[in-house]
Design a protein around this motif. Structure first.
Motif, PDB file in Angstrom:
ATOM      1  N   GLY B 631      -3.524   6.275  -7.115  1.00  0.00           N
ATOM      2  CA  GLY B 631      -2.771   5.398  -6.336  1.00  0.00           C
ATOM      3  C   GLY B 631      -3.707   4.374  -5.333  1.00  0.00           C
ATOM      4  N   PRO B 632      -3.165   3.167  -4.817  1.00  0.00           N
ATOM      5  CA  PRO B 632      -3.928   2.341  -3.999  1.00  0.00           C
ATOM      6  C   PRO B 632      -4.152   3.108  -2.595  1.00  0.00           C
ATOM      7  N   GLN B 633      -3.179   3.730  -2.193  1.00  0.00           N
ATOM      8  CA  GLN B 633      -3.566   4.196  -0.836  1.00  0.00           C
ATOM      9  C   GLN B 633      -4.566   5.485  -0.599  1.00  0.00           C
ATOM     10  N   ALA B 658      -0.059  -3.212  -1.562  1.00  0.00           N
ATOM     11  CA  ALA B 658       1.149  -2.435  -2.008  1.00  0.00           C
ATOM     12  C   ALA B 658       2.458  -3.139  -1.758  1.00  0.00           C
ATOM     13  N   ARG B 659       2.315  -4.066  -0.671  1.00  0.00           N
ATOM     14  CA  ARG B 659       3.852  -4.894  -0.631  1.00  0.00           C
ATOM     15  C   ARG B 659       4.084  -5.787  -1.598  1.00  0.00           C
ATOM     16  N   ARG B 661       2.954  -5.712  -4.689  1.00  0.00           N
ATOM     17  CA  ARG B 661       3.011  -4.951  -5.940  1.00  0.00           C
ATOM     18  C   ARG B 661       4.225  -4.161  -6.091  1.00  0.00           C
ATOM     19  N   TYR B 662       4.574  -3.224  -5.050  1.00  0.00           N
ATOM     20  CA  TYR B 662       5.514  -2.550  -4.988  1.00  0.00           C
ATOM     21  C   TYR B 662       6.938  -3.010  -4.239  1.00  0.00           C
ATOM     22  N   ARG B 663       6.781  -3.885  -3.628  1.00  0.00           N
ATOM     23  CA  ARG B 663       7.943  -4.314  -2.641  1.00  0.00           C
ATOM     24  C   ARG B 663       8.421  -5.797  -2.847  1.00  0.00           C
ATOM     25  N   ARG B 664       7.647  -6.375  -3.607  1.00  0.00           N
ATOM     26  CA  ARG B 664       8.011  -7.860  -3.973  1.00  0.00           C
ATOM     27  C   ARG B 664       8.444  -8.718  -2.668  1.00  0.00           C
TER      28      ARG B 664
END
Lengths: 303, 684
Positions: B631-633, B658-659, B661-664
């Motif tokens: 994962g990215p983190q 992350a924001r 890609r995973y939060r739109r």
């Protein structure tokens, strides 16, 4: 705000149960995700204490049910008793009408009693003599199973294991934690002094908030890849069910919330994955490879 | 990828062993038996370990000594068998054996890769021996297997089923096909053999025609030799040839105008002189050069010959060619033998036209003198017989008829396995054994002629051939080898007389096939069932036609055919520079098309992913690779540990990614991500 409260809960529980940060975090994740928890471990590692501590910290009514082989469904659900004064049958609710139930050694009871419990877990309600009675909300079951001494027990069949969102193991504490435990205060006394950290209402709000943690398409892709892998790789007897997929997402949301994020990352899924799939998947090859779940994670690329 | 160096599991290794075994299988035939033996023993060791848990060399010092000692011993054996120069055979043997020794040693992933890559080399070595369609298909299969071995240790989804891996590997091979085709057609060919190894080029150990004909016993060591490159053939050599199904050459007649079998005399070297046992040709300088004059008396037939390599200069032509062949530098010897300017080390094609009725007026004093020489003091009974006929006969043609009648009416037998000749071999044959085949009859007939003062010589070559009704290609095999006689008559020139025909007319009417035992013609089981025989024949014809096309168009694709094809495709005067240019262009085009297709089929990459990939690439250049499952983190944490100086940048980029890609979050952040990644220039 919610994160501070969650941190406080974790800190409190960790004070009582030493050296078990990760299983405790998973247990809390499970409760936040409205799932039931199965703890499988040897006696004396703190299963009951964990359940009790969680109940107290979250301000829940707690009831422990010790399962035995001669137990009947009524012992869990309750019975209607004829009362002469009112000339009526009066329902006396059983231990299941509580908010956090510890079903200790659930595999000792007969399948009939087990299924009464599991039905209640699934439906959030019980039916007694034609009358449907709602269980309290929130309603959690923490069941424990003892993997050793299986003689005269009825291990839960795989289809019923699916009802538990997570299965965790506690294991022995490490040397330092154990030393602190041996030298420290009696856990029972500590438990009695324990205060609730949040109210039931706050807990319900948090559960609400968990459902709002954002799940992106990319993340759903990842979860689908995991599901497909378990179904198509030929390594497992049966693949993961859609319910398991939902559970992965829900638990991932709860984990992300504890981590203080408003969106789920693949890492969150990976963190909760072992406890969610270990009781649902059976390897086709009976190799004694302990870290096969680690391998499962390694085998699925993140899109 | 930052995966730990996992050792490949047993099943993965078993797959590799299977692939290598198939790749090595043909070498069991080409190489001495101990190569196959050593290979099989080593991979059996590996399999016994994988399946039964036998110990590997690494597990004890004694086994390691055994393993290394055996490897050293094999090297010694290879060098003592092949000599110190590493040629084709020694090289292939070395690779085959050492690869098997390596298989036993595989422990880490690195060993596995190495063995896989060597496996591809093993595939190539097979083509040094044969380029038949069967081997090509088999080796393709091996390549698919080897690819799937690499896939199984290389993907993050290593748990893929065998079927999926093979499918993926097969798809990869299919995708490589166009590139392979372009390379095949356009890669500049070097005329002649690439490997300047004379003992390796040409005739693959198959029997071929030789310049000399020796009557008498075959010395035992020449029976076996490594190849047909002996410069001497004894009596009996042709019978060895007749045992061979190897193809000598193929003929395609224009307009499918195939002359009848009894006219199909394929002229080869002409033999003039004899010392009583050995017949050999004469050098051009020993003959009158301008003596070759031919009158053609029938319509010429045009045909194309595809000659298998035999490592000699001579060419074969239907008696008698109307001119030099096209497509090959060559010259006629004064005795009518056609010779190429260079040795035939590759399969070559040439066009000829021949007239089957002709008059060969090649006289010249020296020629006639040479055609009358007899070894002094040899063959007394034969000479006495000749003298007695000469007294009775009315003329030369009457004498010839008498000789043919002698073969026909006395109890001569055509036999491919005649008894051994003792003493004066010609006398022994004519008066005692009377069993033999073409070369016995041709040689003794020639001596009978010369003893009577009629100039005569032996012509060797082939007679007949198998006509395949599918593609109308006439295949002449080694078993069609033949020898006949030419005698010189004053008015008629050199006339062909085939004494074998006087003994066995079948040989000429129907070809050699009828004389072979039935078991050689078709598999014994079905020989009695007409329909099955027909079906078998049908299948065989189709297969032969396919093989012919393969040999001519694929294996025989040399610089000349390449040039022809390219100029027919519109490339004027193709030289290697042009070919390379066109090849490069075509390969680039293929690459672009494939790239386009893969983009088209894949979901369009989101910009955020593309930016992030650039970020990963920048870190990968410093040796920090993101694992596919990471994962990215987690990745950011690992990268920060290795590059503490860039902690803030890495964190910021990962957070943005992350924001997005995973939060739109709104894509305004996208530009910021792009800027940050652009500015991210990590250095150790």
């Amino acid at each position: 705000m919610a994160q501070a409260q969650l941190a406080a809960i974790l800190a409190t529980v960790n004070d009582i149960i030493l050296g078990k940060q990760h299983p405790i975090k998973l247990a809390l994740t499970c409760l936040l995700a409205k799932g039931h928890l199965l703890i499988e471990d040897l006696p004396g590692v703190g299963k009951t204490t964990l359940a009790h501590t969680l109940a107290t910290t979250l301000g829940l009514r707690f009831q422990r049910i010790q399962f035995t082989s001669d137990m009947l469904p009524a012992d869990i659900i309750g019975v209607s008793i004829y009362e002469r004064e009112t000339a009526k049958f009066n329902f006396h609710p059983g231990p299941i009408f509580n908010q956090l139930i510890l079903a200790d050694e659930v595999n000792r009871a007969s399948p009939r009693t087990q299924s009464a419990l599991l039905e209640a877990m699934e439906e959030q309600q019980v039916t007694v003599e034609g009358q449907t009675q709602s269980l309290s909300s929130p309603f959690f079951v923490i069941a424990t199973q003892n993997p050793a001494n299986q003689i005269g027990t009825f291990p839960l069949p795989e289809s019923q294991l699916d009802r538990f969102l997570m299965r965790i193991e506690l294991g022995y504490p490490d040397a330092r934690a154990e030393r602190d435990l041996l030298l420290g205060q009696d856990r029972r006394e500590l438990l009695q002094q324990l205060q609730a950290v949040i109210t039931v209402d706050e807990l319900l709000q948090m559960q609400q908030a968990v459902a709002e943690v954002h799940i992106s398409h990319a993340l759903v892709d990842y979860v689908q890849r995991i599901l497909n892998h378990t179904r198509e790789s030929g390594l497992y007897q049966t693949g993961l069910s859609p319910r398991a997929g939902l559970g992965l997402l829900r638990a991932g949301q709860a984990w992300a919330m504890i981590e203080g994020r408003d969106h789920v990352l693949p890492e969150d899924i990976q963190a909760v994955l072992p406890s969610i799939v270990s009781h649902r998947l059976q390897r086709r090859e009976q190799e004694t490879n302990q870290d096969w779940i680690e391998q499962l994670i390694h085998q699925v690329a993140i899109p | 990828m930052a995966r730990p160096d996992l050792s490949p599991d047993h099943r993965t290794i078993n797959g590799l062993v299977a692939a290598l075994f198939i790749a090595a299988l043909p070498h069991f035939i080409y190489q001495p038996f101990w190569v196959g033996l050593a290979f099989t023993m080593m991979i059996s060791w590996r399999l016994l370990h994988n399946l039964r848990g036998w110990p590997l060399p690494a597990s004890s010092i004694w086994l390691r000594v055994l393993h290394n000692g055996a490897a050293a011993l094999m090297i010694v054996i290879i060098f003592s068998h092949f000599g110190l120069t590493i040629g084709r055979d020694a090289g292939a043997a070395l690779l085959t054996i050492m690869l098997a020794f390596k298989v036993v040693e595989i422990r880490s992933l690195r060993d596995y890769y190495l063995t896989c890559y060597l496996g591809y080399f093993l595939v190539i070595t097979n083509f040094f021996y044969t380029q038949s369609l069967f081997i090509v298909v088999l080796m393709m299969l091996v390549i698919v297997l080897l690819n799937s071995c690499l896939i199984s240790v290389n993907t993050s989804t290593s748990a893929q089923s065998l079927k999926k891996r093979l499918g993926l590997s097969g798809k990869m091979v299919l995708k490589a096909l166009p590139v392979m085709l372009f390379l095949f057609m356009l890669f500049p060919r070097i005329p002649g053999p690439i490997w300047g190894l004379p003992e390796d080029a040409g005739g693959n150990g198959a029997a071929t025609m030789s310049e000399q004909l020796t009557l008498g016993e075959i010395p035992p060591d020449q029976n076996r030799g490594t190849s047909g490159i002996n410069d001497e053939i004894q009596m009996g050599k042709i019978s060895q040839l007749i045992q061979s199904d190897a193809i000598a050459f193929r003929v395609q007649f224009e307009d499918d105008n195939v002359p009848p079998n009894k006219q199909l005399y394929w002229r080869g070297p002409v033999l003039w002189q004899s010392d009583g046992t050995v017949w050999s040709p004469l050098q051009t300088s020993q003959l009158n050069e301008q003596a070759l004059q031919v009158d053609y008396q029938s319509q010429a037939v045009d045909y194309t010959i595809t000659l298998e390599p035999h490592n000699k200069r001579w060419l074969f032509a239907l008696d008698f060619p109307t001119g030099k062949p096209q497509g090959l530098a060559s010259y006629f010897a004064p005795d009518g033998g056609l010779n190429s300017a260079e040795k035939m080390r590759n399969r070559r094609q040439y066009q000829l036209s021949s007239s089957t009725e002709y008059q060969l007026n090649a006289s010249g004093d020296r020629n006639l003198w040479a055609a009358l020489q007899l070894p002094a003091g040899e063959h007394p009974r034969t000479r006495a017989l000749a003298e007695s006929w000469l007294e009775e006969s009315t003329g030369q043609s009457d004498y010839i008829d008498r000789a043919l009648a002698f073969f026909n009416q006395q109890d001569f037998v055509y036999s491919l396995s005649p008894p051994q000749l003792r003493g004066d071999i010609v006398d022994s044959f004519l008066f005692e054994t009377r069993e033999g085949f073409c070369e016995h009859y041709a040689a003794s007939f020639t001596i009978l002629m010369r003893a009577a003062g009629i100039p005569a010589r032996i012509v060797t070559g082939y007679q007949g051939g198998d006509l395949n009704p599918v593609d109308n290609v006439l295949t002449v095999r080694q078993r069609d080898a033949h020898a006949w006689t030419e005698v010189w008559l004053p008015e008629q020139g050199w006339i062909r007389v085939d004494p074998t025909a006087a003994v066995s007319s079948q040989r000429l009417e129907n070809g050699i096939n009828d004389l072979l035992p039935a078991s050689r013609r078709s598999p014994g089981m079905i020989a009695n069932n007409d329909m099955l025989v027909e079906l078998w024949q049908d299948m065989k014809n189709n297969w032969d036609a396919f093989n012919t096309a393969w040999d001519i168009w694929v294996v025989g694709f040399d610089s000349q055919i390449q040039k022809e094809l390219l100029s027919r495709l519109g490339m004027s005067n193709p030289d290697w520079r042009k070919m390379i240019a066109v090849l490069t262009a075509l390969l680039a085009l293929t690459g672009i098309i494939m790239l386009f297709l893969s983009f088209y089929r894949r979901q369009p990459t989101e910009p955020v992913v593309a930016y992030y990939q650039r970020f990963c690439y920048k870190l990968a250049r410093l040796g920090i690779h993101k694992a596919a499952h990471e994962g990215p983190q987690d990745f950011a944490r690992r990268a920060e540990q290795q590059l503490p100086a860039y902690q803030r940048q890495i964190q910021s980029i990962t957070e943005l990614y992350a924001r997005l890609r995973y939060r739109r979050d709104n894509s305004a952040l996208l530009n910021e991500l792009a800027d940050q990644i652009k500015a991210f220039r990590p250095r150790r």
